[in-house]
Scaffold this motif. Structure first.
Motif, PDB file in Angstrom:
ATOM      1  N   ALA A  52       4.525   9.010  -5.916  1.00  0.00           N
ATOM      2  CA  ALA A  52       3.641   8.003  -6.503  1.00  0.00           C
ATOM      3  C   ALA A  52       4.260   6.612  -6.392  1.00  0.00           C
ATOM      4  CB  ALA A  52       3.354   8.338  -7.961  1.00  0.00           C
ATOM      5  N   VAL A  53       5.566   6.523  -6.614  1.00  0.00           N
ATOM      6  CA  VAL A  53       6.258   5.234  -6.498  1.00  0.00           C
ATOM      7  C   VAL A  53       6.187   4.748  -5.054  1.00  0.00           C
ATOM      8  CG1 VAL A  53       8.537   4.130  -6.610  1.00  0.00           C
ATOM      9  CG2 VAL A  53       7.764   5.581  -8.485  1.00  0.00           C
ATOM     10  N   LEU A  54       6.425   5.639  -4.110  1.00  0.00           N
ATOM     11  CA  LEU A  54       6.348   5.274  -2.698  1.00  0.00           C
ATOM     12  C   LEU A  54       4.930   4.832  -2.338  1.00  0.00           C
ATOM     13  CD1 LEU A  54       7.466   5.087   0.189  1.00  0.00           C
ATOM     14  CD2 LEU A  54       6.851   7.497   0.458  1.00  0.00           C
ATOM     15  N   ALA A  55       3.932   5.585  -2.776  1.00  0.00           N
ATOM     16  CA  ALA A  55       2.538   5.244  -2.465  1.00  0.00           C
ATOM     17  C   ALA A  55       2.174   3.880  -3.049  1.00  0.00           C
ATOM     18  CB  ALA A  55       1.600   6.328  -2.996  1.00  0.00           C
ATOM     19  N   GLU A  56       2.624   3.602  -4.249  1.00  0.00           N
ATOM     20  CA  GLU A  56       2.348   2.304  -4.878  1.00  0.00           C
ATOM     21  C   GLU A  56       3.047   1.184  -4.102  1.00  0.00           C
ATOM     22  OE1 GLU A  56       0.462  -0.294  -7.006  1.00  0.00           O
ATOM     23  OE2 GLU A  56       0.167   1.820  -7.454  1.00  0.00           O
ATOM     24  N   HIS A  57       4.269   1.447  -3.660  1.00  0.00           N
ATOM     25  CA  HIS A  57       5.003   0.449  -2.862  1.00  0.00           C
ATOM     26  C   HIS A  57       4.266   0.163  -1.552  1.00  0.00           C
ATOM     27  CE1 HIS A  57       8.215  -1.655  -0.784  1.00  0.00           C
ATOM     28  NE2 HIS A  57       8.081  -0.789   0.209  1.00  0.00           N
ATOM     29  N   VAL A  58       3.865   1.210  -0.862  1.00  0.00           N
ATOM     30  CA  VAL A  58       3.146   1.049   0.408  1.00  0.00           C
ATOM     31  C   VAL A  58       1.861   0.260   0.179  1.00  0.00           C
ATOM     32  CG1 VAL A  58       1.873   2.285   2.215  1.00  0.00           C
ATOM     33  CG2 VAL A  58       4.146   3.069   1.536  1.00  0.00           C
ATOM     34  N   LYS A  59       1.128   0.610  -0.852  1.00  0.00           N
ATOM     35  CA  LYS A  59      -0.120  -0.095  -1.164  1.00  0.00           C
ATOM     36  C   LYS A  59       0.146  -1.581  -1.413  1.00  0.00           C
ATOM     37  CE  LYS A  59      -3.868  -0.189  -4.554  1.00  0.00           C
ATOM     38  NZ  LYS A  59      -3.751  -1.595  -4.797  1.00  0.00           N
ATOM     39  N   THR A  60       1.176  -1.873  -2.177  1.00  0.00           N
ATOM     40  CA  THR A  60       1.490  -3.265  -2.527  1.00  0.00           C
ATOM     41  C   THR A  60       1.916  -4.077  -1.311  1.00  0.00           C
ATOM     42  OG1 THR A  60       2.124  -2.605  -4.764  1.00  0.00           O
ATOM     43  CG2 THR A  60       2.953  -4.733  -3.984  1.00  0.00           C
ATOM     44  N   VAL A  61       2.861  -3.554  -0.526  1.00  0.00           N
ATOM     45  CA  VAL A  61       3.343  -4.338   0.621  1.00  0.00           C
ATOM     46  C   VAL A  61       2.275  -4.460   1.701  1.00  0.00           C
ATOM     47  CG1 VAL A  61       5.788  -3.864   0.184  1.00  0.00           C
ATOM     48  CG2 VAL A  61       4.545  -2.394   1.766  1.00  0.00           C
ATOM     49  N   LEU A  62       1.451  -3.431   1.838  1.00  0.00           N
ATOM     50  CA  LEU A  62       0.383  -3.504   2.829  1.00  0.00           C
ATOM     51  C   LEU A  62      -0.684  -4.506   2.385  1.00  0.00           C
ATOM     52  CD1 LEU A  62      -0.532  -2.457   5.541  1.00  0.00           C
ATOM     53  CD2 LEU A  62      -1.689  -0.588   4.384  1.00  0.00           C
ATOM     54  N   LYS A 109       5.110   1.913   9.978  1.00  0.00           N
ATOM     55  CA  LYS A 109       6.550   1.737   9.729  1.00  0.00           C
ATOM     56  C   LYS A 109       6.878   2.058   8.268  1.00  0.00           C
ATOM     57  CE  LYS A 109      10.584   0.191  11.145  1.00  0.00           C
ATOM     58  NZ  LYS A 109      11.402   1.073  11.966  1.00  0.00           N
ATOM     59  N   GLN A 110       5.991   1.655   7.365  1.00  0.00           N
ATOM     60  CA  GLN A 110       6.227   1.894   5.940  1.00  0.00           C
ATOM     61  C   GLN A 110       6.200   3.378   5.579  1.00  0.00           C
ATOM     62  OE1 GLN A 110       7.124  -0.615   3.738  1.00  0.00           O
ATOM     63  NE2 GLN A 110       7.196  -1.651   5.715  1.00  0.00           N
ATOM     64  N   ILE A 111       5.423   4.158   6.301  1.00  0.00           N
ATOM     65  CA  ILE A 111       5.248   5.568   5.940  1.00  0.00           C
ATOM     66  C   ILE A 111       5.990   6.528   6.863  1.00  0.00           C
ATOM     67  CG2 ILE A 111       3.068   5.177   4.757  1.00  0.00           C
ATOM     68  CD1 ILE A 111       1.615   6.226   7.248  1.00  0.00           C
ATOM     69  N   GLU A 112       6.670   5.996   7.880  1.00  0.00           N
ATOM     70  CA  GLU A 112       7.365   6.906   8.789  1.00  0.00           C
ATOM     71  C   GLU A 112       8.411   7.698   8.012  1.00  0.00           C
ATOM     72  OE1 GLU A 112       9.215   4.812  12.024  1.00  0.00           O
ATOM     73  OE2 GLU A 112      10.661   3.841  10.732  1.00  0.00           O
ATOM     74  N   ARG A 113       8.581   8.923   8.390  1.00  0.00           N
ATOM     75  CA  ARG A 113       9.514   9.861   7.770  1.00  0.00           C
ATOM     76  C   ARG A 113       9.167  10.204   6.320  1.00  0.00           C
ATOM     77  NH1 ARG A 113      14.874   6.955   9.041  1.00  0.00           N
ATOM     78  NH2 ARG A 113      13.444   5.246   8.963  1.00  0.00           N
ATOM     79  N   HIS A 114       7.921   9.956   5.922  1.00  0.00           N
ATOM     80  CA  HIS A 114       7.464  10.339   4.590  1.00  0.00           C
ATOM     81  C   HIS A 114       6.271  11.263   4.735  1.00  0.00           C
ATOM     82  CE1 HIS A 114      10.062   7.544   2.489  1.00  0.00           C
ATOM     83  NE2 HIS A 114       9.659   6.578   3.306  1.00  0.00           N
ATOM     84  N   GLU A 115       6.227  12.279   3.893  1.00  0.00           N
ATOM     85  CA  GLU A 115       5.087  13.197   3.900  1.00  0.00           C
ATOM     86  C   GLU A 115       3.886  12.519   3.267  1.00  0.00           C
ATOM     87  OE1 GLU A 115       5.956  16.929   2.087  1.00  0.00           O
ATOM     88  OE2 GLU A 115       7.798  17.192   3.230  1.00  0.00           O
ATOM     89  N   GLY A 116       2.733  13.058   3.534  1.00  0.00           N
ATOM     90  CA  GLY A 116       1.511  12.513   2.965  1.00  0.00           C
ATOM     91  C   GLY A 116       0.981  11.370   3.800  1.00  0.00           C
ATOM     92  N   GLY A 169      -6.920   3.525   3.333  1.00  0.00           N
ATOM     93  CA  GLY A 169      -5.901   4.525   3.626  1.00  0.00           C
ATOM     94  C   GLY A 169      -4.725   4.434   2.671  1.00  0.00           C
ATOM     95  N   ALA A 170      -4.301   3.213   2.354  1.00  0.00           N
ATOM     96  CA  ALA A 170      -3.209   3.030   1.399  1.00  0.00           C
ATOM     97  C   ALA A 170      -3.637   3.476   0.002  1.00  0.00           C
ATOM     98  CB  ALA A 170      -2.769   1.569   1.377  1.00  0.00           C
ATOM     99  N   ASN A 171      -4.863   3.179  -0.372  1.00  0.00           N
ATOM    100  CA  ASN A 171      -5.358   3.618  -1.681  1.00  0.00           C
ATOM    101  C   ASN A 171      -5.426   5.134  -1.770  1.00  0.00           C
ATOM    102  OD1 ASN A 171      -5.619   1.026  -2.732  1.00  0.00           O
ATOM    103  ND2 ASN A 171      -7.736   0.826  -2.073  1.00  0.00           N
ATOM    104  N   LEU A 172      -5.849   5.769  -0.688  1.00  0.00           N
ATOM    105  CA  LEU A 172      -5.897   7.233  -0.680  1.00  0.00           C
ATOM    106  C   LEU A 172      -4.504   7.836  -0.719  1.00  0.00           C
ATOM    107  CD1 LEU A 172      -8.851   7.831   1.785  1.00  0.00           C
ATOM    108  CD2 LEU A 172      -8.775   8.393  -0.655  1.00  0.00           C
TER     109      LEU A 172
END
Length: 177
Positions: A52-62, A109-116, A169-172
């Motif tokens: 959840a922290v990673l997803a929130e970070h990705v959403k914010t930076v994107l 780049k933000q999501i590479e090597r991360h599941e989901g 996509g980031a929200n999902l």
């Protein structure tokens, strides 16, 4: 009643420890023994929390990256790459396409090597492919051939919707999709 059950459980545990020849040393966990349900639940919650922290970070930076580009170029029917836009075959759409490709690459780049992030990964990949196709066809150079102009429609439509699709996509990703 509850206290009685707890006492019985404690007595049973103590009896089992005596029967097993328990020493004062802490028991080593058996490799073939599964983790306790409480430990598994704690580990699952920690994994969900870090996702959840990673997803929130990705959403914010994107979002920080998408907002200025979307403000500059527009999106959907307001995009220069909209198939109904008079500037779809110009450098203006070409610039929007470049920004969209850069944002898609940034997302990947933000999501590479991360599941989901399956949706975000899929959208970003399709956008990069659409931009490559738009560029290969020379769509931003006002092609004159009817077949080429027609072939430009599909990638241009994907590009026009790129910023909102990346955002979705980031929200999902926050929902694990």
């Amino acid at each position: 009643m509850k206290r009685q059950l707890i006492r019985m459980a404690c007595a049973g545990t103590a009896a089992l420890a005596l029967l097993a020849g328990c020493s004062g040393a802490p028991a080593e966990p058996s490799p073939d023994r599964a983790a306790s349900p409480a430990a598994s639940t704690g580990q699952a919650k920690a994994a969900q929390s870090s996702k959840a922290v990673l997803a929130e970070h990705v959403k914010t930076v994107l979002e920080d990256r998408l907002s200025p580009d979307e403000t500059r170029f527009g999106s959907g029917a307001g995009s220069p790459c909209s198939t109904s836009s008079a500037v779809m075959f110009t450098a203006r759409c070409g610039s929007a396409a470049e920004a969209t490709a850069a944002d898609a690459s940034f997302a990947l780049k933000q999501i590479e090597r991360h599941e989901g992030f399956a949706t975000l990964r899929s959208v970003a990949g399709k956008l990069r492919t659409a931009v490559t196709r738009y560029e290969q066809l020379g769509c931003a150079d006002n092609p004159t051939g009817a077949a080429t102009r027609h072939a430009c429609l599909e990638p241009a439509a994907l590009i026009a919707q790129g910023f909102p699709d990346l955002r979705s996509g980031a929200n999902l990703g926050l929902q694990g999709a």
